[in-house]
Scaffold this active site. Structure first.
Site, mmCIF file in Angstrom:
data_model
loop_
_atom_site.group_PDB
_atom_site.id
_atom_site.type_symbol
_atom_site.label_atom_id
_atom_site.label_comp_id
_atom_site.label_asym_id
_atom_site.label_seq_id
_atom_site.Cartn_x
_atom_site.Cartn_y
_atom_site.Cartn_z
ATOM 1 N N GLU A 133 0.841 -1.215 0.000
ATOM 2 C CA GLU A 133 0.000 0.000 0.000
ATOM 3 C C GLU A 133 0.868 1.254 0.000
ATOM 4 O O GLU A 133 0.585 2.228 -0.693
ATOM 5 C CB GLU A 133 -0.933 -0.013 1.216
ATOM 6 C CG GLU A 133 -1.978 1.093 1.165
ATOM 7 C CD GLU A 133 -3.067 0.935 2.218
ATOM 8 O OE1 GLU A 133 -3.854 1.874 2.381
ATOM 9 O OE2 GLU A 133 -3.127 -0.123 2.868
ATOM 10 N N ASP A 174 3.986 1.513 -1.148
ATOM 11 C CA ASP A 174 4.669 1.626 -2.444
ATOM 12 C C ASP A 174 3.735 2.131 -3.539
ATOM 13 O O ASP A 174 4.143 2.913 -4.400
ATOM 14 C CB ASP A 174 5.270 0.269 -2.842
ATOM 15 C CG ASP A 174 6.416 -0.144 -1.929
ATOM 16 O OD1 ASP A 174 7.086 0.757 -1.395
ATOM 17 O OD2 ASP A 174 6.630 -1.349 -1.745
ATOM 18 N N SER A 219 18.428 4.962 0.564
ATOM 19 C CA SER A 219 17.396 3.942 0.445
ATOM 20 C C SER A 219 17.681 3.103 -0.799
ATOM 21 O O SER A 219 18.731 3.253 -1.419
ATOM 22 C CB SER A 219 16.035 4.633 0.361
ATOM 23 O OG SER A 219 15.004 3.699 0.354
ATOM 24 N N GLU A 245 21.591 -10.633 -1.690
ATOM 25 C CA GLU A 245 21.530 -10.669 -0.226
ATOM 26 C C GLU A 245 20.075 -10.694 0.208
ATOM 27 O O GLU A 245 19.249 -9.976 -0.356
ATOM 28 C CB GLU A 245 22.186 -9.421 0.388
ATOM 29 C CG GLU A 245 23.619 -9.177 -0.017
ATOM 30 C CD GLU A 245 24.080 -7.772 0.368
ATOM 31 O OE1 GLU A 245 23.261 -7.001 0.916
ATOM 32 O OE2 GLU A 245 25.246 -7.449 0.109
ATOM 33 N N LYS A 277 17.057 -9.499 2.221
ATOM 34 C CA LYS A 277 16.743 -8.179 2.789
ATOM 35 C C LYS A 277 16.152 -8.385 4.184
ATOM 36 O O LYS A 277 14.983 -8.698 4.342
ATOM 37 C CB LYS A 277 15.771 -7.426 1.889
ATOM 38 C CG LYS A 277 15.558 -5.976 2.273
ATOM 39 C CD LYS A 277 14.719 -5.258 1.216
ATOM 40 C CE LYS A 277 14.554 -3.794 1.566
ATOM 41 N NZ LYS A 277 13.742 -3.602 2.793
ATOM 42 N N GLU A 292 22.413 -4.725 9.283
ATOM 43 C CA GLU A 292 21.048 -4.715 9.812
ATOM 44 C C GLU A 292 21.024 -5.372 11.185
ATOM 45 O O GLU A 292 21.520 -6.483 11.363
ATOM 46 C CB GLU A 292 20.126 -5.472 8.851
ATOM 47 C CG GLU A 292 18.676 -5.110 8.957
ATOM 48 C CD GLU A 292 18.310 -3.840 8.212
ATOM 49 O OE1 GLU A 292 17.141 -3.436 8.297
ATOM 50 O OE2 GLU A 292 19.180 -3.242 7.544
ATOM 51 N N LYS A 313 22.998 -6.294 -5.795
ATOM 52 C CA LYS A 313 23.984 -5.228 -5.972
ATOM 53 C C LYS A 313 24.968 -5.621 -7.065
ATOM 54 O O LYS A 313 25.450 -6.759 -7.083
ATOM 55 C CB LYS A 313 24.753 -4.981 -4.664
ATOM 56 C CG LYS A 313 23.877 -4.552 -3.497
ATOM 57 C CD LYS A 313 24.692 -4.475 -2.207
ATOM 58 C CE LYS A 313 23.800 -4.122 -1.026
ATOM 59 N NZ LYS A 313 24.549 -4.181 0.258
ATOM 60 N N LYS A 351 11.045 -7.051 -3.994
ATOM 61 C CA LYS A 351 10.090 -7.222 -2.900
ATOM 62 C C LYS A 351 9.216 -8.449 -3.165
ATOM 63 O O LYS A 351 8.671 -8.605 -4.259
ATOM 64 C CB LYS A 351 9.205 -5.976 -2.758
ATOM 65 C CG LYS A 351 9.958 -4.728 -2.339
ATOM 66 C CD LYS A 351 10.659 -4.932 -1.029
ATOM 67 C CE LYS A 351 10.530 -3.918 0.031
ATOM 68 N NZ LYS A 351 9.540 -2.983 0.177
ATOM 69 N N CYS A 363 -20.172 2.376 24.831
ATOM 70 C CA CYS A 363 -21.118 3.089 25.702
ATOM 71 C C CYS A 363 -22.561 2.986 25.225
ATOM 72 O O CYS A 363 -23.479 3.462 25.895
ATOM 73 C CB CYS A 363 -20.717 4.555 25.835
ATOM 74 S SG CYS A 363 -20.940 5.509 24.311
#
Length: 668
Positions: free
Chosen positions: A36, A38, A83, A114, A116, A171, A286, A310, A407
């Site tokens: 959402e 992205d 980023s 790698e 993530k 990380e 990379k 992703k 209530c």
């Protein structure tokens, strides 16, 4: 889309994305999934591409991400922690590789793959073989100094054999097993549970007590090496160098020599991601060749030689057992789904958000129907749709709630809004949620007064309104009698409450929960009016002249200060010595650069954020791109195309010295 409509939508997207970004990076409490976020960012970028003159420096499209907390000292990164760009399919990766091939002259580029890690980025600096600093990414330029806490992490060496300056990035994460142990302990102590391992890792690394950090067994994977010899090494050799120096690297890292190997790597970890003992949310690729990396270079936000793949959102089917409503601090009703438990992304899922009644009606969700749910990242799962088979149409249609679930007051819904509201000012759940909002990190940051503790004190009638928070010393014996609430916890609570008295105006203003005032608007109002009394005296006509303050917000402010109970609350908080003054830099509205627009380009002798702050403190504004409306281009060294565009459009070009001379000059 017209320019006016684009501006309106851009402002909506910026506000939403900045809020989501803060929830993720600062609050460690994400409210939406990566997909959402992205998609919203993609929409923003497309509108800014259509109207580049509407790009501003505070746009999420211009940011590296994250924000800097006010709890730790700050460290400026020698090299910005950027980023990464994203791709969401192998086809999109092939497009990325095609762009690389225009420089490399081959489609068979070698990449280091790698996993993530879904954790917290860290920068470690070693001098003369010793760890001298550890900093979080922060906003990419300035991070938080967490050196003392980083020293407690067993996988981070305090000494290395190399004497030259070394910067290592990686990380910080928490294994799934350790995460479960921590949450079990917090459950026994009546403490708020961490949402996910990333949330727990971030919260742990930001602890002021390093003993707590040491007890939680944080871990680290390191993947980036910067030193005197780093340019002589390939990306993969850098990983081997880190191993040689004693750093922990991820054994799943692989040098992929062609596209077939990349595809195989993606397929492998798409299937295995939930079997790992740590959470991952993608794969980073990379370029292996450092010379090619240097040729490709960077944008202001991302390296052009790396990309994050992703994983697609995971989708499963389950049964919708019930739909129930809850009420928030503003009285807004939120609908939720009770689900037949199902495992999704390695977690047992039994609930999901349904937002509002209109959302449920649009998707035609019905109790006892089979639904598809998705989970991307580590936020609350989302119900996508119902399976509309033959049995579905035999089920009763959803009917919105008529009364508050807490209530039982009659709910109201404005004609132009999708949400229902409980308007009963005595609704106990609204009061509790308001108290939790006031003490939250983004507001008054009363760190020892978490949601669970507040709920206990609320149910015991010790805290019934905001001012009661500052009377807790009167209830010492009652508080100490609460299970698992010892003297140390009590003293920490009182210390946190006393510290909150010194917050700047924008914190308390946001904490008061005035409708439509978010943290950003609170800061704008605090800078403008400097203290609460000036704001209380502001007229409607005056308020709507402020940039980003619309009619509904202006009316909300005016109406809030008309209510006698609210004025009484302000007086009570003043009696407890709560600060109601703005503690930030005062805006110089008489500056010669007031209302002037600046674009900053090139390499400067100070961080860009410093120049941005100077401009904004002198009532100027920083924008992202050159147009005829730009007043100044502040140019450093190694400038790009913006310089030529400024010359072409007749925009005044100044260097750093001319900028400072301009600030010193008087308004004519």
């Amino acid at each position: 889309m017209s320019k006016d409509k684009a501006l309106l939508r851009i402002n909506q997207l910026k506000e939403q994305l900045n809020l989501w970004s803060k929830q993720y990076y600062v609050d460690d409490n994400p409210s939406v999934d990566d997909t959402e976020y992205d998609l919203a960012l993609k929409e923003l970028i497309s509108l800014e591409t259509l109207y580049p003159e509407l790009i501003t420096s505070d746009s999420p499209s211009q940011k590296v991400g994250g924000m800097v907390s006010e709890k730790f000292l700050k460290i400026t990164h020698k090299t910005p922690m950027l980023s990464l760009g994203n791709v969401f399919s192998f086809d999109e990766f092939l497009d990325f590789n095609t762009q690389i091939s225009k420089i490399s002259n081959t489609l068979d580029n070698q990449y280091v793959a790698e996993l993530k890690i879904d954790g917290l980025s860290i920068s470690l600096v070693y001098e003369n073989g010793s760890l001298v600093s550890a900093a979080t990414r922060g906003n990419g330029v300035v991070g938080e100094d967490v050196t003392i806490n980083a020293r407690t992490i067993k996988s981070i060496p305090l000494k290395i054999s190399k004497k030259e300056r070394v910067e290592v990035r990686g990380e910080i994460y928490l294994s799934k097993a350790e995460f479960e142990k921590i949450n079990q302990k917090r459950l026994l102590n009546n403490e708020d549970l961490f949402i996910n391992p990333r949330n727990a890792a971030a919260g742990t690394l930001r602890q002021l007590d390093s003993k707590i950090v040491a007890s939680r067994n944080l871990d680290a994977f390191l993947y980036y090496y910067i030193s005197d010899d780093s340019n002589n090494l390939t990306q993969y050799q850098s990983i081997l160098k880190l191993n040689e120096l004693g750093f922990k690297t991820n054994k799943e890292t692989m040098l992929c020599k062609n596209l077939d190997e990349i595809k195989a790597y993606i397929d492998k970890y798409t299937n295995l991601k939930n079997d790992l003992d740590y959470q991952i949310d993608g794969i980073v690729f990379k370029i292996n060749d450092k010379n090619l990396q240097n040729s490709l270079g960077f944008t202001s936000k991302i390296p052009k030689w790396a990309i994050a793949y992703k994983f697609p959102a995971e989708i499963k089917q389950t049964k919708l057992l019930d739909i129930f409503a809850t009420v928030g601090r503003t009285g807004k009703i939120t609908y939720n789904a009770k689900l037949e438990p199902v495992f999704l992304m390695g977690a047992k899922i039994s609930a999901a958000t349904l937002n509002n009644a209109e959302y449920i009606k649009t998707k035609d969700l019905r109790i006892n129907s089979i639904v598809k749910i998705k989970k991307a990242g580590d936020v609350i799962p989302e119900v996508i749709e119902a399976i509309k088979d033959e049995d579905f149409y035999k089920l009763e249609k959803f009917k919105p709630a008529l009364y508050c679930p807490n209530c039982h007051s009659l709910l109201e819904k404005n004609e132009n809004e999708v949400d229902q509201f409980c308007i009963n000012s005595s609704c106990s759940m609204k009061i509790l949620r308001s108290l939790q909002h006031f003490s939250s990190r983004e507001a008054m940051n009363i760190v020892s007064l978490g949601d669970r503790s507040l709920e206990i004190l609320f149910n015991l009638k010790i805290i019934q309104n905001i001012s009661d928070i500052y009377k807790l010393e009167e209830y010492k014996d009652q508080i100490l009698a609460i299970d698992n609430f010892g003297l140390k916890s009590y003293l920490n609570l009182i210390d946190s409450i006393n510290m909150s008295k010194n917050n700047s105006l924008e914190k308390v203003l946001f904490g008061l929960g005035i409708r439509h005032i978010g943290s950003k608007t609170a800061k704008i109002l605090a800078r403008k009016y400097q203290n609460i009394d000036n704001l209380m005296s502001a007229s409607y006509d005056e308020l709507i002249q402020i940039n980003s303050i619309g009619e509904s917000l202006a009316l909300s402010i005016i109406d809030w200060f008309k209510i006698e109970d609210n004025l009484k609350l302000i007086d009570e908080l003043k009696s407890f010595n709560i600060n109601f003054n703005y503690l930030g830099a005062k805006i110089n509205s008489d500056s010669i650069i007031a209302n002037k627009s600046f674009v900053i380009t090139g390499t400067l002798t100070r961080p860009r954020e410093e120049f941005k702050t100077l401009i904004e403190n002198n009532a100027g504004k920083v924008i992202g791109s050159i147009s005829k409306q730009t007043d100044y281009l502040l140019a450093g060294n190694n400038v790009g195309s913006k310089l030529e565009k400024a010359k072409k459009l007749g925009v005044k070009i100044i260097d750093e010295q001319q900028f400072f001379d301009l600030l010193k000059s008087e308004k004519g």
